[in-house]
Design a protein around this motif. Structure first.
Motif, short mmCIF file in Angstrom:
data_model
loop_
_atom_site.label_atom_id
_atom_site.label_comp_id
_atom_site.label_asym_id
_atom_site.label_seq_id
_atom_site.Cartn_x
_atom_site.Cartn_y
_atom_site.Cartn_z
N GLN A 236 -0.06 -6.64 11.61
CA GLN A 236 -1.40 -6.08 11.54
C GLN A 236 -2.05 -6.37 10.20
N THR A 237 -1.26 -6.25 9.13
CA THR A 237 -1.78 -6.57 7.79
C THR A 237 -2.23 -8.02 7.71
N ALA A 238 -1.41 -8.91 8.27
CA ALA A 238 -1.76 -10.33 8.28
C ALA A 238 -3.03 -10.57 9.07
N SER A 239 -3.15 -9.90 10.22
CA SER A 239 -4.34 -10.04 11.05
C SER A 239 -5.59 -9.56 10.32
N ASN A 240 -5.45 -8.46 9.59
CA ASN A 240 -6.59 -7.93 8.83
C ASN A 240 -7.07 -8.90 7.76
N PHE A 249 -0.12 -16.05 1.57
CA PHE A 249 0.13 -15.27 0.36
C PHE A 249 -1.06 -14.41 -0.04
N LEU A 250 -0.73 -13.23 -0.56
CA LEU A 250 -1.70 -12.35 -1.20
C LEU A 250 -1.21 -12.06 -2.61
N PRO A 258 -5.73 -6.90 -3.08
CA PRO A 258 -5.07 -8.21 -3.00
C PRO A 258 -6.06 -9.33 -2.75
N GLN A 259 -5.76 -10.49 -3.32
CA GLN A 259 -6.59 -11.68 -3.14
C GLN A 259 -5.75 -12.75 -2.46
N LYS A 260 -6.39 -13.52 -1.60
CA LYS A 260 -5.68 -14.62 -0.95
C LYS A 260 -5.32 -15.69 -1.99
#
Length: 282
Positions: A236-240, A249-250, A258-260
């Protein structure tokens, strides 16, 4: 000689000539048939020989594939063998002595957090593990600047149940602060994609290679529903974040958002190090 006699003689000669022509034509046809049959026999013989040669080649290829462990995949490393001991030694040289807690590798008070979304069967994650990660561990994690949090995102594993099982197996090792050993060993011994190599025996074999892992506790912890929920929460975090591939990566500092991190390479550590140093200075 009378005219009728001459005509009869001519007709006889013509008939004889016609019979002769027919005989020669028939003889020529027979010869052609005989030559065609001979050529066909030669072809059949050659095809038979080619078939034998082909069969021999196929047998040789099969023997080679069996001897080398399959068509291009990583040969299975069995716990307790020389190959397994060498792999464990390699992994120990990478992460041995670095603090571990659950899915986090590195000093828990490190100012920067690198969240790493991975699928244990993902070949690109393996590329990152063998390429950029070792230098990052040495320059950023061992020095206390960065801690790495491993999160699960299904991309390469075909079967969702297999994915959940393998990721939970890694998280279960994390309950003994051994998750990163399990993850690193998995990537170092990763098999051929879509070959179905991840079986219970494969996971048990990996667990047996993790230094100091209590196998009984590990087996029990794999049934902890919280770990399965953690895999779902990671997805879910990845989907967000809009992530659809691994590795992703974040990067964050302290309690900041967090930044990509898109380094553009999985084999070179420099872009990751540059992003970390920039964030540290901000």
């Amino acid at each position: 000689m009378c005219k009728s006699c001459l005509m009869s003689t001519a007709e006889g000669d013509e008939e004889d000539l016609t019979r002769k022509q027919r005989r020669e034509q028939a003889r020529a046809q027979r010869k052609q048939l005989e030559e065609a049959e001979a050529a066909s026999a030669v072809r059949r013989k050659r095809l038979s020989q080619l078939g034998i040669v082909t069969a021999v080649v196929v047998v040789v290829i099969v023997v080679i594939l069996v001897a080398t462990g399959g068509g291009g995949g990583t040969k299975k490393v069995v716990s307790g063998t020389k190959a397994a001991n060498e792999t464990v030694a390699t992994v120990n040289s990478l992460i041995g002595g670095i603090p571990e807690h659950e899915n986090v590798l590195g000093n828990p008070k490190a100012p920067v957090t690198l969240q790493y979304f991975g699928d244990l069967e993902c070949p690109i994650c393996k590329e990152f593990t063998l390429g950029a990660l070792p230098a990052l561990l040495q320059s950023e994690v061992r020095t206390g600047k960065v801690k790495i949090e491993y999160l699960s995102l299904e991309t390469a594993t075909r079967e969702p149940e297999v994915f959940k099982t393998q990721q939970v197996a890694a998280l279960a090792a994390g309950k003994q602060s051994k998750m990163w050993y399990f993850v690193e060993l998995f990537y170092h011994e990763q098999g051929e994609e879509d070959s179905g190599y991840v079986t219970e025996n494969y996971l048990q074999n990996l667990a047996q290679q993790v230094p100091g892992l209590n196998l009984t506790k590990w087996t029990t912890d794999r049934n902890d529903e919280a770990l399965a929920n953690q895999v779902a929460n990671d997805a879910q975090t990845a989907s967000n974040q809009g992530f659809t591939g691994t590795p992703s990566f974040l990067l964050s500092k302290g309690g900041g958002a967090p930044q990509k991190l898109e380094a553009g390479t999985y084999t070179e550590a420099a872009p990751y190090e540059a992003a970390i140093e920039k964030l540290l200075k901000s």
